[in-house]
Motif scaffolding. Sequence first.
Motif, PDB file in Angstrom:
ATOM      1  N   LYS A 153       8.651  -9.721  53.726  1.00 57.72           N
ATOM      2  CA  LYS A 153       8.407  -9.646  52.297  1.00 57.72           C
ATOM      3  C   LYS A 153       9.499 -10.424  51.564  1.00 57.72           C
ATOM      4  O   LYS A 153      10.670 -10.366  51.936  1.00 57.72           O
ATOM      5  CB  LYS A 153       8.399  -8.192  51.814  1.00 57.72           C
ATOM      6  CG  LYS A 153       7.999  -8.024  50.353  1.00 57.72           C
ATOM      7  CD  LYS A 153       7.864  -6.554  49.988  1.00 57.72           C
ATOM      8  CE  LYS A 153       7.376  -6.372  48.569  1.00 57.72           C
ATOM      9  NZ  LYS A 153       7.213  -4.939  48.217  1.00 57.72           N
ATOM     10  N   GLU A 154       9.097 -11.137  50.512  1.00 58.68           N
ATOM     11  CA  GLU A 154      10.051 -11.938  49.738  1.00 58.68           C
ATOM     12  C   GLU A 154       9.785 -11.760  48.250  1.00 58.68           C
ATOM     13  O   GLU A 154       8.635 -11.753  47.802  1.00 58.68           O
ATOM     14  CB  GLU A 154       9.934 -13.407  50.118  1.00 58.68           C
ATOM     15  CG  GLU A 154      10.892 -14.325  49.368  1.00 58.68           C
ATOM     16  CD  GLU A 154      10.818 -15.765  49.852  1.00 58.68           C
ATOM     17  OE1 GLU A 154      10.671 -16.657  48.993  1.00 58.68           O
ATOM     18  OE2 GLU A 154      10.893 -15.981  51.088  1.00 58.68           O
ATOM     19  N   LYS A 155      10.866 -11.631  47.464  1.00 60.25           N
ATOM     20  CA  LYS A 155      10.789 -11.569  46.002  1.00 60.25           C
ATOM     21  C   LYS A 155      11.688 -12.656  45.427  1.00 60.25           C
ATOM     22  O   LYS A 155      12.826 -12.828  45.871  1.00 60.25           O
ATOM     23  CB  LYS A 155      11.228 -10.200  45.482  1.00 60.25           C
ATOM     24  CG  LYS A 155      10.330  -9.048  45.895  1.00 60.25           C
ATOM     25  CD  LYS A 155      10.841  -7.727  45.334  1.00 60.25           C
ATOM     26  CE  LYS A 155       9.966  -6.568  45.773  1.00 60.25           C
ATOM     27  NZ  LYS A 155      10.471  -5.267  45.238  1.00 60.25           N
ATOM     28  N   LYS A 162      11.562 -11.180  37.656  1.00 60.12           N
ATOM     29  CA  LYS A 162      10.810 -11.394  38.889  1.00 60.12           C
ATOM     30  C   LYS A 162       9.640 -12.317  38.621  1.00 60.12           C
ATOM     31  O   LYS A 162       8.762 -12.023  37.820  1.00 60.12           O
ATOM     32  CB  LYS A 162      10.317 -10.065  39.457  1.00 60.12           C
ATOM     33  CG  LYS A 162       9.601 -10.198  40.796  1.00 60.12           C
ATOM     34  CD  LYS A 162       9.400  -8.864  41.475  1.00 60.12           C
ATOM     35  CE  LYS A 162       8.508  -7.961  40.655  1.00 60.12           C
ATOM     36  NZ  LYS A 162       8.229  -6.683  41.367  1.00 60.12           N
ATOM     37  N   LYS A 165       6.265 -12.602  44.292  1.00 66.45           N
ATOM     38  CA  LYS A 165       6.538 -11.844  45.505  1.00 66.45           C
ATOM     39  C   LYS A 165       5.340 -11.969  46.431  1.00 66.45           C
ATOM     40  O   LYS A 165       4.206 -12.197  45.985  1.00 66.45           O
ATOM     41  CB  LYS A 165       6.824 -10.371  45.199  1.00 66.45           C
ATOM     42  CG  LYS A 165       5.627  -9.580  44.721  1.00 66.45           C
ATOM     43  CD  LYS A 165       5.983  -8.100  44.581  1.00 66.45           C
ATOM     44  CE  LYS A 165       4.762  -7.295  44.145  1.00 66.45           C
ATOM     45  NZ  LYS A 165       5.080  -5.838  44.070  1.00 66.45           N
ATOM     46  N   ASN A 167       4.074 -10.817  50.829  1.00 61.86           N
ATOM     47  CA  ASN A 167       4.452 -10.332  52.156  1.00 61.86           C
ATOM     48  C   ASN A 167       3.463 -10.859  53.183  1.00 61.86           C
ATOM     49  O   ASN A 167       2.293 -11.132  52.863  1.00 61.86           O
ATOM     50  CB  ASN A 167       4.563  -8.805  52.191  1.00 61.86           C
ATOM     51  CG  ASN A 167       3.230  -8.113  52.176  1.00 61.86           C
ATOM     52  OD1 ASN A 167       2.569  -7.991  53.204  1.00 61.86           O
ATOM     53  ND2 ASN A 167       2.809  -7.644  50.997  1.00 61.86           N
TER      54      ASN A 167
END
Length: 265
Positions: A153-155, A162, A165, A167
């Motif tokens: 997972k990446e944000k 933000k 995001k 995953n």
Amino acid sequence: MKVFRYTILMLLVAATGAQAQEDTAAPKKKVSYHFHFYAPPKPRTGYVTAGGNGALLSFANMSNAGERVRNIPRFTLFFNVGTNYNYDFTNNFGIFTGLNIKNIGLISKPNDSVKLKQRVYTLGVPLGLKFGNMRDGFFFFLGGEYDLAFNYKEKYFLHGDKKSKFNEWFSDRTPTFMPSLFAGFRFNPGFGLKVQYYLNDFYNKDFTQTVNGVKEQPYKDMKANLVFVTLSYNFGFQFHAGPHKSSGKYRKGTKMIIEKRTVED
């Protein structure tokens, strides 16, 4: 006389009915206490204990093309669980293995505007040694673990907001298998400390993606060696019922449990 007898009979029936209603509404309860002895398993006996990691505090030594990348220590409590299978040769030496699910990752700040949060869930199989007082005292443990990364997972944050995001299951962005070494200690009543270091890079340098029709390798020059500290690595016994005796005496670590039982009549 008949009227008197009928009156007495009706009073008895009414009293019996009232008593029956009272018994139905509020049944009587009996309370009893029972004593049991619970003892740790004998040496040379396999047994299962709680295991895994509690709260994790992760660190990383990161660089890009040889230049250091600023990163922030990452704290996570969810979702870290596991179990251990133990075999003790004596009261002071044993081995263990098991299954652990861990949430590991890092937080980096390539520049003042951008922040990245990247993590993977892994399923790990540890193999370790324990030595010390494993019944009710202080002991050390060390070993290695082999993890399978199954969810990435990446944000992405820009100026603190933000922006995106995502995953991926079994992502190519990280290595599929992640070997590591660990060491730690445990003290009564089950609290402890463990440090774990991953031998390979967090990123898969061969990962390729296409952006606007152009293929690129975003992690080709990245390097990130991950290490984490966990404040709870439990080897708490799942006690067995019954007075297990050894040489006519209860083994060290035996506990007496008082059980309260309530039964309704």
